[in-house]
Design a protein around this motif. Sequence first.
Motif, PDB file in Angstrom:
ATOM      1  N   ALA A  54       0.840  -1.204   0.000  1.00  0.00           N
ATOM      2  CA  ALA A  54       0.000   0.000   0.000  1.00  0.00           C
ATOM      3  C   ALA A  54       0.873   1.251   0.000  1.00  0.00           C
ATOM      4  CB  ALA A  54      -0.935   0.000   1.205  1.00  0.00           C
ATOM      5  N   GLY A  55       1.926   1.247   0.825  1.00  0.00           N
ATOM      6  CA  GLY A  55       2.823   2.395   0.856  1.00  0.00           C
ATOM      7  C   GLY A  55       3.495   2.621  -0.481  1.00  0.00           C
ATOM      8  N   LEU A  56       3.939   1.517  -1.110  1.00  0.00           N
ATOM      9  CA  LEU A  56       4.623   1.620  -2.406  1.00  0.00           C
ATOM     10  C   LEU A  56       3.695   2.222  -3.462  1.00  0.00           C
ATOM     11  CD1 LEU A  56       7.225   0.884  -3.944  1.00  0.00           C
ATOM     12  CD2 LEU A  56       6.092  -1.208  -4.621  1.00  0.00           C
ATOM     13  N   PHE A  57       2.437   1.692  -3.531  1.00  0.00           N
ATOM     14  CA  PHE A  57       1.514   2.198  -4.543  1.00  0.00           C
ATOM     15  C   PHE A  57       1.155   3.662  -4.290  1.00  0.00           C
ATOM     16  CE2 PHE A  57       0.398  -2.330  -5.430  1.00  0.00           C
ATOM     17  CZ  PHE A  57       0.813  -2.299  -6.750  1.00  0.00           C
ATOM     18  N   TYR A  58       1.079   4.033  -3.010  1.00  0.00           N
ATOM     19  CA  TYR A  58       0.789   5.433  -2.671  1.00  0.00           C
ATOM     20  C   TYR A  58       1.850   6.344  -3.285  1.00  0.00           C
ATOM     21  CZ  TYR A  58      -0.505   9.324   0.456  1.00  0.00           C
ATOM     22  OH  TYR A  58      -0.895  10.520   0.981  1.00  0.00           O
ATOM     23  N   VAL A  59       3.130   5.989  -3.081  1.00  0.00           N
ATOM     24  CA  VAL A  59       4.204   6.813  -3.617  1.00  0.00           C
ATOM     25  C   VAL A  59       4.192   6.777  -5.146  1.00  0.00           C
ATOM     26  CG1 VAL A  59       6.692   7.139  -3.678  1.00  0.00           C
ATOM     27  CG2 VAL A  59       5.586   6.507  -1.556  1.00  0.00           C
ATOM     28  N   VAL A  60       3.892   5.586  -5.739  1.00  0.00           N
ATOM     29  CA  VAL A  60       3.854   5.484  -7.208  1.00  0.00           C
ATOM     30  C   VAL A  60       2.788   6.418  -7.763  1.00  0.00           C
ATOM     31  CG1 VAL A  60       3.197   3.949  -9.100  1.00  0.00           C
ATOM     32  CG2 VAL A  60       4.824   3.177  -7.386  1.00  0.00           C
ATOM     33  N   ILE A  61       1.604   6.456  -7.127  1.00  0.00           N
ATOM     34  CA  ILE A  61       0.549   7.356  -7.590  1.00  0.00           C
ATOM     35  C   ILE A  61       0.992   8.809  -7.460  1.00  0.00           C
ATOM     36  CG2 ILE A  61      -1.743   8.228  -6.994  1.00  0.00           C
ATOM     37  CD1 ILE A  61      -2.631   5.441  -6.488  1.00  0.00           C
ATOM     38  N   GLY A  62       1.709   9.104  -6.367  1.00  0.00           N
ATOM     39  CA  GLY A  62       2.228  10.460  -6.208  1.00  0.00           C
ATOM     40  C   GLY A  62       3.162  10.839  -7.341  1.00  0.00           C
ATOM     41  N   VAL A  63       4.086   9.930  -7.700  1.00  0.00           N
ATOM     42  CA  VAL A  63       5.042  10.212  -8.777  1.00  0.00           C
ATOM     43  C   VAL A  63       4.308  10.321 -10.116  1.00  0.00           C
ATOM     44  CG1 VAL A  63       7.026   9.304 -10.020  1.00  0.00           C
ATOM     45  CG2 VAL A  63       6.942   9.154  -7.544  1.00  0.00           C
ATOM     46  N   LEU A  64       3.292   9.467 -10.341  1.00  0.00           N
ATOM     47  CA  LEU A  64       2.490   9.566 -11.564  1.00  0.00           C
ATOM     48  C   LEU A  64       1.831  10.931 -11.655  1.00  0.00           C
ATOM     49  CD1 LEU A  64       0.599   6.182 -11.967  1.00  0.00           C
ATOM     50  CD2 LEU A  64       2.352   7.154 -13.438  1.00  0.00           C
ATOM     51  N   GLY A  65       1.351  11.436 -10.501  1.00  0.00           N
ATOM     52  CA  GLY A  65       0.760  12.766 -10.485  1.00  0.00           C
ATOM     53  C   GLY A  65       1.755  13.817 -10.933  1.00  0.00           C
ATOM     54  N   ALA A  66       3.010  13.691 -10.499  1.00  0.00           N
ATOM     55  CA  ALA A  66       4.032  14.653 -10.913  1.00  0.00           C
ATOM     56  C   ALA A  66       4.331  14.513 -12.396  1.00  0.00           C
ATOM     57  CB  ALA A  66       5.305  14.450 -10.090  1.00  0.00           C
ATOM     58  N   ALA A  67       4.262  13.279 -12.940  1.00  0.00           N
ATOM     59  CA  ALA A  67       4.624  13.063 -14.344  1.00  0.00           C
ATOM     60  C   ALA A  67       3.478  13.434 -15.278  1.00  0.00           C
ATOM     61  CB  ALA A  67       5.011  11.594 -14.546  1.00  0.00           C
ATOM     62  N   LEU A  68       2.235  13.047 -14.933  1.00  0.00           N
ATOM     63  CA  LEU A  68       1.119  13.194 -15.868  1.00  0.00           C
ATOM     64  C   LEU A  68       0.272  14.434 -15.598  1.00  0.00           C
ATOM     65  CD1 LEU A  68      -0.096   9.490 -15.865  1.00  0.00           C
ATOM     66  CD2 LEU A  68       1.434  10.590 -17.493  1.00  0.00           C
ATOM     67  N   ALA A  69       0.223  14.912 -14.365  1.00  0.00           N
ATOM     68  CA  ALA A  69      -0.659  16.034 -14.042  1.00  0.00           C
ATOM     69  C   ALA A  69       0.151  17.154 -13.413  1.00  0.00           C
ATOM     70  CB  ALA A  69      -1.781  15.559 -13.127  1.00  0.00           C
ATOM     71  N   GLY A  70      -0.472  17.935 -12.550  1.00  0.00           N
ATOM     72  CA  GLY A  70       0.129  19.178 -12.083  1.00  0.00           C
ATOM     73  C   GLY A  70       1.276  19.061 -11.107  1.00  0.00           C
ATOM     74  N   GLY A  71       1.369  17.961 -10.341  1.00  0.00           N
ATOM     75  CA  GLY A  71       2.439  17.893  -9.353  1.00  0.00           C
ATOM     76  C   GLY A  71       2.344  16.627  -8.562  1.00  0.00           C
ATOM     77  N   PHE A  72       3.265  16.470  -7.573  1.00  0.00           N
ATOM     78  CA  PHE A  72       3.289  15.260  -6.759  1.00  0.00           C
ATOM     79  C   PHE A  72       1.951  15.075  -6.062  1.00  0.00           C
ATOM     80  CE2 PHE A  72       4.685  12.838  -2.966  1.00  0.00           C
ATOM     81  CZ  PHE A  72       5.171  11.735  -3.647  1.00  0.00           C
ATOM     82  N   LEU A  73       1.370  13.895  -6.184  1.00  0.00           N
ATOM     83  CA  LEU A  73       0.098  13.509  -5.574  1.00  0.00           C
ATOM     84  C   LEU A  73      -1.096  14.270  -6.146  1.00  0.00           C
ATOM     85  CD1 LEU A  73       0.993  12.954  -1.843  1.00  0.00           C
ATOM     86  CD2 LEU A  73       0.036  11.298  -3.397  1.00  0.00           C
ATOM     87  N   ASP A  74      -0.959  14.868  -7.340  1.00  0.00           N
ATOM     88  CA  ASP A  74      -2.110  15.484  -7.992  1.00  0.00           C
ATOM     89  C   ASP A  74      -3.127  14.388  -8.309  1.00  0.00           C
ATOM     90  OD1 ASP A  74      -3.897  16.813  -9.602  1.00  0.00           O
ATOM     91  OD2 ASP A  74      -2.351  18.109 -10.434  1.00  0.00           O
ATOM     92  N   ASN A  75      -4.429  14.654  -8.006  1.00  0.00           N
ATOM     93  CA  ASN A  75      -5.424  13.593  -8.199  1.00  0.00           C
ATOM     94  C   ASN A  75      -5.942  13.549  -9.623  1.00  0.00           C
ATOM     95  OD1 ASN A  75      -6.876  15.988  -8.039  1.00  0.00           O
ATOM     96  ND2 ASN A  75      -8.696  14.914  -7.336  1.00  0.00           N
ATOM     97  N   ARG A  76      -5.511  14.453 -10.512  1.00  0.00           N
ATOM     98  CA  ARG A  76      -6.116  14.497 -11.844  1.00  0.00           C
ATOM     99  C   ARG A  76      -5.474  13.539 -12.842  1.00  0.00           C
ATOM    100  NH1 ARG A  76      -6.227  20.915 -11.906  1.00  0.00           N
ATOM    101  NH2 ARG A  76      -4.342  20.433 -10.766  1.00  0.00           N
ATOM    102  N   ILE A  77      -4.744  12.530 -12.376  1.00  0.00           N
ATOM    103  CA  ILE A  77      -4.236  11.518 -13.298  1.00  0.00           C
ATOM    104  C   ILE A  77      -5.377  10.649 -13.803  1.00  0.00           C
ATOM    105  CG2 ILE A  77      -1.890  11.406 -12.414  1.00  0.00           C
ATOM    106  CD1 ILE A  77      -2.758   9.052 -10.697  1.00  0.00           C
TER     107      ILE A  77
END
Lengths: 118, 234
Positions: free
Chosen positions: B168-191
């Motif tokens: 769960a911790g790993l996926f949380y950080v992965v989603i955060g990094v995806l937010g930085a890559a695909l959307a506005g910033g780290f942990l952005d929910n708009r991915i």
Amino acid sequence: MVHIAMLTGFVLIAIGIYGALTNRNILRMIVAFTVANTGVNIVLVSVGYMMGRTAPILDAAVPVAEAANRIIDPVPQALVLTAIVIGLGVTALMLAYAYRLYDCRGSLDISRFRDLKW
Amino acid sequence: MVKKAIALALILGLGLIFAALLLGYAPDAALNETAAYYATRTADEIGAQNIVTAIIVTYRGLDTLGEVTVLFLTAAIVGLVLSRTRAGDNAPRLSDLPPPGELLEIGTKLLVPLILLFGAYVFINGHLTPGGGFQGGAILASAILLMLLTDPLRRSSHRLISRIESSAGLFYVVIGVLGAALAGGFLDNRILPLGEFGALFSAGAIPVIYALIGLKVGAEFSSMMVSLSETEDE
């Protein structure tokens, strides 16, 4: 209303600190600290309360356009949510240390632990 | 006696400070700037009905990651501190303990699945109702507590708990990094698409993140309880 909640919080903080200062048993001190912790949380939540407003959830009762005039401050609530979880972690840690201390000395009386006293 | 008097005097002084704070306090008439920003922008930017969730998971998402990390550290330290006193070969057998009783046994079988379901409901609906990952995680852990009460010698769940916790911790950080890559910033929910406002599958990645937080918090609380209970058996 706000003042009642805040008074309750302050009274709980005072009770907790008094309990932590006067009790000699470590377990009782831990309980006293959790009481004080609850008091801090109540005070923080009551700071965000405003008369005649509702919870910060944008459902049918709160149209998005009027949200700023209809809801109470959401920031203290978010803060307290964090504080409760961290408070629980601190309590668990204190209990674990209390267990280890009992293991070492066979006692939970704080006056028997003089290693750091000068 | 003197010590009690000193403590009372200290509390009295503290009470005076509190009284001054209480009498001088006047509630705000309008939301302050930060709160007004969250109140007006949440619906458009985050798409979550619950503004507190929007603040915790997205606006201050990094703080929540830190909070979950603190909780993980606490669980790890509790395990470490108590590990040296863990019960060894002289652990009590099941026959040494009094039986849990029919009421508790049947009650556990009946309630544990319901409690787990309710916990999942609370954290999946965190963006719509006053719930969320931390509350839901605590509810999940209460099911584990009930199981520990019925069978204090249960040993099997350690590996499962740590698997759930770390993934769960790993996926949380992965989603955060995806937010930085695909959307506005780290942990952005708009991915993920924001969806229809108020629907279960809305608010982008918030339900996913809150479900991960719920599992992680539940696993951490459970591992603390399992450590405490195993030490108690000695």
